[in-house]
Scaffold this active site. Structure first.
Site, PDB file in Angstrom:
ATOM      1  N   LEU A 141       0.455  -1.271   0.271  1.00  0.00           N
ATOM      2  CA  LEU A 141      -0.195  -0.078  -0.006  1.00  0.00           C
ATOM      3  C   LEU A 141       1.210   0.901   0.161  1.00  0.00           C
ATOM      4  O   LEU A 141       1.937   1.342   1.018  1.00  0.00           O
ATOM      5  CB  LEU A 141      -0.639  -0.321   1.045  1.00  0.00           C
ATOM      6  CG  LEU A 141      -1.347  -1.408   1.246  1.00  0.00           C
ATOM      7  CD1 LEU A 141      -2.050  -1.292   2.876  1.00  0.00           C
ATOM      8  CD2 LEU A 141      -2.997  -1.232  -0.063  1.00  0.00           C
ATOM      9  N   GLU A 186       3.961  12.764 -12.707  1.00  0.00           N
ATOM     10  CA  GLU A 186       2.967  12.906 -11.923  1.00  0.00           C
ATOM     11  C   GLU A 186       3.768  13.828 -11.148  1.00  0.00           C
ATOM     12  O   GLU A 186       4.768  12.954 -10.468  1.00  0.00           O
ATOM     13  CB  GLU A 186       1.937  11.255 -11.598  1.00  0.00           C
ATOM     14  CG  GLU A 186       1.931  11.247 -10.477  1.00  0.00           C
ATOM     15  CD  GLU A 186       0.803  10.342 -10.213  1.00  0.00           C
ATOM     16  OE1 GLU A 186       2.627   9.267 -10.089  1.00  0.00           O
ATOM     17  OE2 GLU A 186      -0.028   9.628 -10.010  1.00  0.00           O
ATOM     18  N   TRP A 244       0.811   5.930   1.124  1.00  0.00           N
ATOM     19  CA  TRP A 244       1.266   6.901   2.216  1.00  0.00           C
ATOM     20  C   TRP A 244       0.170   7.270   2.312  1.00  0.00           C
ATOM     21  O   TRP A 244       0.003   8.586   3.125  1.00  0.00           O
ATOM     22  CB  TRP A 244       2.316   6.951   2.309  1.00  0.00           C
ATOM     23  CG  TRP A 244       3.039   7.530   0.773  1.00  0.00           C
ATOM     24  CD1 TRP A 244       3.900   7.448   0.390  1.00  0.00           C
ATOM     25  CD2 TRP A 244       3.178   9.141   0.415  1.00  0.00           C
ATOM     26  NE1 TRP A 244       4.506   8.117  -0.482  1.00  0.00           N
ATOM     27  CE2 TRP A 244       3.466   8.980  -0.399  1.00  0.00           C
ATOM     28  CE3 TRP A 244       1.729  10.134   0.988  1.00  0.00           C
ATOM     29  CZ2 TRP A 244       3.681  10.749  -1.415  1.00  0.00           C
ATOM     30  CZ3 TRP A 244       1.528  11.179  -0.187  1.00  0.00           C
ATOM     31  CH2 TRP A 244       2.434  10.901  -1.630  1.00  0.00           C
ATOM     32  N   CYS A 284      -3.821   9.789  -6.741  1.00  0.00           N
ATOM     33  CA  CYS A 284      -3.489   9.716  -8.646  1.00  0.00           C
ATOM     34  C   CYS A 284      -4.728   9.927  -8.786  1.00  0.00           C
ATOM     35  O   CYS A 284      -4.298   9.864  -9.791  1.00  0.00           O
ATOM     36  CB  CYS A 284      -3.896   7.544  -7.845  1.00  0.00           C
ATOM     37  SG  CYS A 284      -5.344   7.301  -7.170  1.00  0.00           S
ATOM     38  N   LYS A 335       0.878  -5.111   3.491  1.00  0.00           N
ATOM     39  CA  LYS A 335       2.063  -4.330   3.545  1.00  0.00           C
ATOM     40  C   LYS A 335       2.037  -2.497   3.832  1.00  0.00           C
ATOM     41  O   LYS A 335       2.364  -2.293   2.088  1.00  0.00           O
ATOM     42  CB  LYS A 335       3.315  -4.503   3.212  1.00  0.00           C
ATOM     43  CG  LYS A 335       5.039  -3.850   3.444  1.00  0.00           C
ATOM     44  CD  LYS A 335       5.348  -2.984   3.147  1.00  0.00           C
ATOM     45  CE  LYS A 335       6.227  -2.112   2.148  1.00  0.00           C
ATOM     46  NZ  LYS A 335       6.097  -0.968   2.579  1.00  0.00           N
ATOM     47  N   TYR A 370       8.708 -10.195  -9.916  1.00  0.00           N
ATOM     48  CA  TYR A 370       8.810 -10.626  -8.712  1.00  0.00           C
ATOM     49  C   TYR A 370       8.158 -11.930  -9.457  1.00  0.00           C
ATOM     50  O   TYR A 370       8.199 -12.770  -8.589  1.00  0.00           O
ATOM     51  CB  TYR A 370       8.609  -9.894  -7.705  1.00  0.00           C
ATOM     52  CG  TYR A 370       9.056  -8.637  -7.108  1.00  0.00           C
ATOM     53  CD1 TYR A 370      10.350  -8.471  -7.579  1.00  0.00           C
ATOM     54  CD2 TYR A 370       8.703  -7.653  -6.203  1.00  0.00           C
ATOM     55  CE1 TYR A 370      11.084  -7.275  -7.176  1.00  0.00           C
ATOM     56  CE2 TYR A 370       8.836  -6.534  -5.539  1.00  0.00           C
ATOM     57  CZ  TYR A 370      10.254  -5.755  -6.422  1.00  0.00           C
ATOM     58  OH  TYR A 370      10.742  -5.389  -5.444  1.00  0.00           O
ATOM     59  N   GLU A 418      -2.781  -0.844  -9.179  1.00  0.00           N
ATOM     60  CA  GLU A 418      -3.226   0.429  -9.254  1.00  0.00           C
ATOM     61  C   GLU A 418      -2.353   1.353  -9.105  1.00  0.00           C
ATOM     62  O   GLU A 418      -1.333   0.903  -7.977  1.00  0.00           O
ATOM     63  CB  GLU A 418      -4.593   0.785  -7.682  1.00  0.00           C
ATOM     64  CG  GLU A 418      -5.433   0.089  -7.834  1.00  0.00           C
ATOM     65  CD  GLU A 418      -6.875   0.127  -8.673  1.00  0.00           C
ATOM     66  OE1 GLU A 418      -6.602   0.309  -9.681  1.00  0.00           O
ATOM     67  OE2 GLU A 418      -7.530  -0.735  -8.245  1.00  0.00           O
TER      68      GLU A 418
HETATM   69  P1  NAP Z   1       5.101   3.618  -4.006  1.00  0.00           P
HETATM   70  O1  NAP Z   1       6.578   3.802  -4.236  1.00  0.00           O
HETATM   71  O2  NAP Z   1       5.115   3.182  -5.219  1.00  0.00           O
HETATM   72  O3  NAP Z   1       4.909   2.738  -3.001  1.00  0.00           O
HETATM   73  C1  NAP Z   1       3.505   2.263  -2.681  1.00  0.00           C
HETATM   74  C2  NAP Z   1       4.133   0.833  -1.936  1.00  0.00           C
HETATM   75  O4  NAP Z   1       5.448  -0.423  -2.760  1.00  0.00           O
HETATM   76  C3  NAP Z   1       4.983   1.336  -0.525  1.00  0.00           C
HETATM   77  O5  NAP Z   1       4.146   0.159   0.551  1.00  0.00           O
HETATM   78  C4  NAP Z   1       6.411   0.953  -1.022  1.00  0.00           C
HETATM   79  O6  NAP Z   1       7.287   0.620   0.675  1.00  0.00           O
HETATM   80  C5  NAP Z   1       6.451  -0.172  -1.501  1.00  0.00           C
HETATM   81  N1  NAP Z   1       7.419  -0.423  -2.186  1.00  0.00           N
HETATM   82  C6  NAP Z   1       8.136   0.635  -2.314  1.00  0.00           C
HETATM   83  N2  NAP Z   1       9.258  -0.308  -3.279  1.00  0.00           N
HETATM   84  C7  NAP Z   1       9.275  -1.417  -3.504  1.00  0.00           C
HETATM   85  C8  NAP Z   1       9.857  -2.736  -4.247  1.00  0.00           C
HETATM   86  N3  NAP Z   1      11.389  -1.870  -4.788  1.00  0.00           N
HETATM   87  N4  NAP Z   1       9.970  -3.552  -3.863  1.00  0.00           N
HETATM   88  C9  NAP Z   1       8.888  -4.014  -3.212  1.00  0.00           C
HETATM   89  N5  NAP Z   1       7.675  -2.829  -2.807  1.00  0.00           N
HETATM   90  C10 NAP Z   1       8.442  -1.583  -3.007  1.00  0.00           C
HETATM   91  O7  NAP Z   1       4.084   4.804  -4.281  1.00  0.00           O
HETATM   92  P2  NAP Z   1       3.487   5.794  -3.284  1.00  0.00           P
HETATM   93  O8  NAP Z   1       5.298   6.737  -3.299  1.00  0.00           O
HETATM   94  O9  NAP Z   1       3.517   5.011  -1.450  1.00  0.00           O
HETATM   95  O10 NAP Z   1       2.796   6.045  -3.430  1.00  0.00           O
HETATM   96  C11 NAP Z   1       2.135   7.686  -4.574  1.00  0.00           C
HETATM   97  C12 NAP Z   1       2.258   6.697  -5.593  1.00  0.00           C
HETATM   98  O11 NAP Z   1       0.758   5.787  -5.920  1.00  0.00           O
HETATM   99  C13 NAP Z   1       1.964   7.515  -6.744  1.00  0.00           C
HETATM  100  O12 NAP Z   1       1.831   7.005  -7.766  1.00  0.00           O
HETATM  101  C14 NAP Z   1       0.300   7.157  -6.383  1.00  0.00           C
HETATM  102  O13 NAP Z   1       0.128   7.838  -7.746  1.00  0.00           O
HETATM  103  C15 NAP Z   1      -0.200   6.008  -6.526  1.00  0.00           C
HETATM  104  N6  NAP Z   1      -1.140   5.851  -6.160  1.00  0.00           N
HETATM  105  C16 NAP Z   1      -2.702   5.382  -7.192  1.00  0.00           C
HETATM  106  C17 NAP Z   1      -3.772   5.261  -6.142  1.00  0.00           C
HETATM  107  C18 NAP Z   1      -4.723   4.216  -7.799  1.00  0.00           C
HETATM  108  O14 NAP Z   1      -5.277   3.253  -6.860  1.00  0.00           O
HETATM  109  N7  NAP Z   1      -4.407   4.072  -8.924  1.00  0.00           N
HETATM  110  C19 NAP Z   1      -4.404   5.021  -5.382  1.00  0.00           C
HETATM  111  C20 NAP Z   1      -2.756   5.640  -4.718  1.00  0.00           C
HETATM  112  C21 NAP Z   1      -1.762   6.305  -4.704  1.00  0.00           C
HETATM  113  P3  NAP Z   1       8.039   1.859   0.906  1.00  0.00           P
HETATM  114  O15 NAP Z   1       6.835   2.895   1.961  1.00  0.00           O
HETATM  115  O16 NAP Z   1       8.516   1.120   1.558  1.00  0.00           O
HETATM  116  O17 NAP Z   1       8.288   2.763  -0.456  1.00  0.00           O
END
Ligand code: NAP
Ligand code: MG
Length: 499
Positions: A166, A401, A168, A303, A192, A256, A268
């Site tokens: 998930l 974005e 943040w 998002c 997670k 993975y 998503e």
């Molecule tokens: P993110 O960096 O992609 O992280 C999402 C999740 O993935 C976090 O739990 C993160 O852990 C984990 N993660 C990061 N690197 C990883 C890796 N190498 N292997 C496995 N897991 C990993 O996204 P974010 O910055 O939290 O959220 C912002 C993004 O989410 C934006 O792009 C937004 O558009 C998108 N979003 C989309 C929706 C939708 O419904 N389409 C809704 C909300 C947000 P860590 O926290 O430790 O990095």
């Protein structure tokens, strides 16, 4: 109650809060196997709130074993539908009862406004558990048409152990979006949360146990993407991953899966959504409210943020003047103050990234007409709501974005140009269209390649409507609606030959 008094009220709750620190595995709180912890920061002040267990592959392995055992013993996966329903309804009720505690916790953890936290946690989160709970004993399989020599049953079965990874920006709401259908389907789950926002998911695990979710069925693993996240993605005994986050990390989960057990992956991801205003739209208060909210809701960390505002040139000056008036009146500041409309960015690093985009916009020739920098007099990581005029579709700020409080206006000569620019993105999550002409509205909606099109109002729909993205915004999986259940179920045919 005056706004000042209410601010004090929430500050008092904050002062009394007991913040979770441990992982939740197999029905109990425990430290990470390695003993390691990480610091959790309040982004509105920069202060450390506390430390949290840093889970890695060893903890993921423990949680998967517990989740598998619970799935196989059937106490949840094979329980009577009425039983799972009753437990999830109790969970919905417990969340309602603990709304203020959870909302203040979320507010401290994220820098989101208390008003949004109360709404999401008091209304939306419990509604999700309730809605999927109520579906459990109303979802039927199928019988295929056969000759009289056979009876063919098409049944849905829970897929098994689900990994829910998930972001943040809406921490507890994103847990609910995925966990409610996963548990309703009968799966066991590993959650997670994002490293920046682990608190409310951990508290929810306690409430779920109180509601009657058996040990092992729900495990919450705070940690980092490279450690806990990757371990879930690569685990050979995780049956499905449902991920919300960036497009970049979503792609890792496909890798993975391909390098482990070929688990299905629901994605998503990001967006760069247009807000199209055609020349016949009435520029009333409602439209301008929608325009501003679509870009600045959750400080733009959304998002489906409609950052690209594509406006008929004939009405653009009037539009911009009205947007500016509302933007300049917005209150940025302490998230616990109910008068605040825009909270902080999630981290110092993210604030820097958003300010970097604003700088790039200026350099590439767009014109800042409101905001444009960090918020003066605030200790944490705030950015003023920023409006750009004279944005062109090729600019970086119109393509990438930003995930911050930035609204850009792109003037267009007609509906054809609006659609062409609306489509000009690698993403496909959301779009809004404003026009009084219903034929044009439907035609434009059909031509936009995205998962949700909102007409004459900015909305993501509600719990009953599926949410997800086309193109690089998502996979075929959908959250919300009855469609969300499909991520956690698989289809079995039972063919009975009749003698
Ligand atoms: P993110 O960096 O992609 O992280 C999402 C999740 O993935 C976090 O739990 C993160 O852990 C984990 N993660 C990061 N690197 C990883 C890796 N190498 N292997 C496995 N897991 C990993 O996204 P974010 O910055 O939290 O959220 C912002 C993004 O989410 C934006 O792009 C937004 O558009 C998108 N979003 C989309 C929706 C939708 O419904 N389409 C809704 C909300 C947000 P860590 O926290 O430790 O990095
Ligand atoms: Mg935090």
């Amino acid at each position: 109650m005056s706004a000042e008094k209410t601010f004090g009220y929430y500050k008092e709750i904050a002062a009394r809060l007991r913040l979770p620190e441990l992982a939740y595995i197999d029905g109990g709180f425990r430290p990470a196997s390695s003993g390691r912890v990480f610091e959790n920061v309040n982004p509105a002040t920069g202060e450390v709130l506390g430390t949290v267990a840093h889970c890695d592959h060893a903890d993921v392995d423990l949680a998967v074993r517990a989740a598998r055992r619970a799935f196989e013993d059937g106490g949840w996966s094979h329980a009577a539908p009425e039983h799972r329903k009753a437990v999830l309804l109790r969970l919905a009720e417990l969340v309602r009862r603990h709304t203020e505690e959870l909302a203040v916790m979320e507010c401290l953890d994220t820098g989101k406004t208390i008003t949004d936290c109360l709404h999401e946690i008091g209304n939306e989160v419990p509604t999700f558990f309730q809605w999927y709970a109520e579906l459990i004993d109303k979802t039927f399989g199928k019988v295929a048409p056969t000759g009289s020599d056979a009876l063919a049953l098409i049944v849905k079965e829970p897929i098994g152990v689900a990994g829910l990874v998930l972001p943040w920006n809406f921490p507890l709401l994103m847990v609910a979006w995925k966990l409610a259908p996963a548990l309703a389907a009968g799966c066991s789950a590993l959650v997670k949360p994002a490293e920046q926002t682990p608190l409310t998911a951990l508290r929810l695990a306690e409430l779920a146990a109180e509601a009657g979710v058996p040990p092992g069925v729900l495990n919450v693993l705070p940690g980092f993407g490279e450690t806990a996240g990757q371990a879930i993605g690569r685990h050979p005994d995780v049956d499905v991953v449902s991920f919300t986050g960036s497009t970049e990390v979503g792609a890792y989960f496909l890798k993975y899966a391909s390098e482990s057990n070929l688990k299905p992956v629901g994605l998503e991801m990001g967006g760069k959504s247009p807000f199209i205003v055609l020349d016949d739209a009435t520029l009333d208060d409602n439209l301008i409210d929608n325009a501003v909210r679509s870009a600045f809701w959750n400080a733009g960390q959304n998002c489906s943020a409609n950052m690209r505002q594509i406006v008929a040139a004939r009405i653009k000056d009037d539009y911009l003047a009205k947007v500016l008036e509302k933007t300049k009146a917005m209150k940025v500041g302490a998230p616990l103050d109910p008068a605040t409309q825009i909270g902080s960015m999630i981290t110092a690093e993210h604030q820097k990234r958003v300010l970097g985009y604003i700088e790039t916009g200026r350099r590439e020739g767009a014109k800042v007409v409101a905001g444009g920098g960090p918020t003066a007099g605030q200790g944490g990581y705030f950015v003023d709501p920023t409006v750009f005029d004279e944005v062109s579709p090729e600019m970086t700020i119109a393509r990438e974005e930003i995930f911050g409080p930035v609204l850009g206006v792109i003037p267009v000569k007609d509906v054809e140009e609006a659609v062409r620019i609306g489509r000009q993105t690698e993403y496909g999550l959301h779009a809004t269209v404003f026009t009084r002409d219903v034929d044009r509205a439907i035609q434009v909606a059909r031509r936009l390649p995205c998962g949700t099109v909102a007409i004459n109002g900015f909305t993501e729909g509600d719990i009953k409507t599926p949410f997800g993205g086309y193109r690089r915004s998502g996979s075929l999986a959908r959250d919300n609606g009855t469609e969300a259940l499909d991520q956690y179920l698989q289809t079995k045919t039972i063919w009975i030959s009749v003698g």
